[in-house]
Design an enzyme around this catalytic site. Structure first.
Site: not given
Ligand code: C5P
Length: 232
Positions: A33, A60, A62, A65, A117, A210
């Site tokens: 990603k 990714d 996102k 608009d 999340t 992570r």
């Protein structure tokens, strides 16, 4: 059939650090990603280079608009030949449908972010002032239904909501779930988290950052994720 996989969130500040990390993987080519941090630092070149190294890519960014702007931006991203990219459900059905229309004929899957999340129900009610009578699950399922109606391939959601989404929208609608931690990990800024093993039942793709990138042995952590998520 859905080709379930573990996607590694390469949230690094530079291409150099990303390649250094990816070079650790000598036997496998993890699904990668690329998020805002890396893309804004390095631009489209980093996408083609990681693709040329043989990785599948979820870009990714996102998008969120007005429909016209998002549609044109999505068509630029599809030209990079990425496997998956995304928009925000909060941009509305028209925006999602416009983005999907520009991807017609391309193999890039378009998915939409429901609620981040890192957002708790308390923040949703008290800060974002989203209908107090609705739980986060109800909001997420409504967003996912909007994405399905707009013709999208799936959603990014918490693993805690993926099961409900599958139940109400259908098994073929993809669930991509970040917020993954091993039981012995720190949560960091994520609020709604679960383990790779628990995500197995209803997630199609888990996005892990992570817990892999900051591990003392990232390859072992990746293999543990694959085993827990995809293993028998
Ligand atoms: O390090 P960690 O595993 O928390 O990384 C999760 C990744 O998934 C980050 O790149 C983050 O931007 C992304 N993400 C998320 N929640 C969403 C959508 C994307 O955490 N709803």
């Amino acid at each position: 059939m859905i080709d379930k996989d573990v996607i590694v969130a390469c949230d690094f500040p530079s291409a150099e650090e990303t390649y250094k990390f990816l070079d650790l993987f000598t036997d496998t080519k993890p699904y990668v990603k690329i998020g805002m941090e890396l893309y804004y630092a390095e631009g489209p070149k980093v996408v083609s280079e990681i693709k040329a190294r043989g990785h599948k890519i979820f870009l990714d960014l996102k998008l969120h608009d007005i429909p016209n702007t998002v549609a044109h931006a999505a068509s630029q991203l599809a030209k990079l030949g990425v496997d998956m990219t995304n928009v925000h459900c909060a941009g509305g059905a028209k925006m999602m449908a416009a983005a999907k229309a520009t991807l017609e004929g391309s193999s890039t899957k378009l998915i939409a972010v429901t609620q981040l999340t890192s957002t708790s129900e308390e923040v949703m009610h008290e800060e974002l002032l989203l209908d107090n009578s609705k739980t986060i699950k109800e909001v997420v399922i409504n967003y996912a239904q909007n994405a399905k109606d707009a013709g999208l391939d799936g959603v990014v959601c918490s693993p805690l909501e993926a099961g409900e989404i599958k139940k109400s929208i259908g098994d073929e609608f993809l669930t991509i779930t970040p917020g993954i931690r091993f039981a012995d990990d720190a949560k960091g800024d994520q609020v709604r988290v679960t383990t790779p093993a628990d995500a197995k039942a209803s997630s199609d793709f888990i996005v892990v950052g992570r817990s892999i990138t900051a591990a003392s042995d990232p390859v072992a952590a990746y293999n543990r994720c694959v085993q827990d998520f995809l293993g028998e």
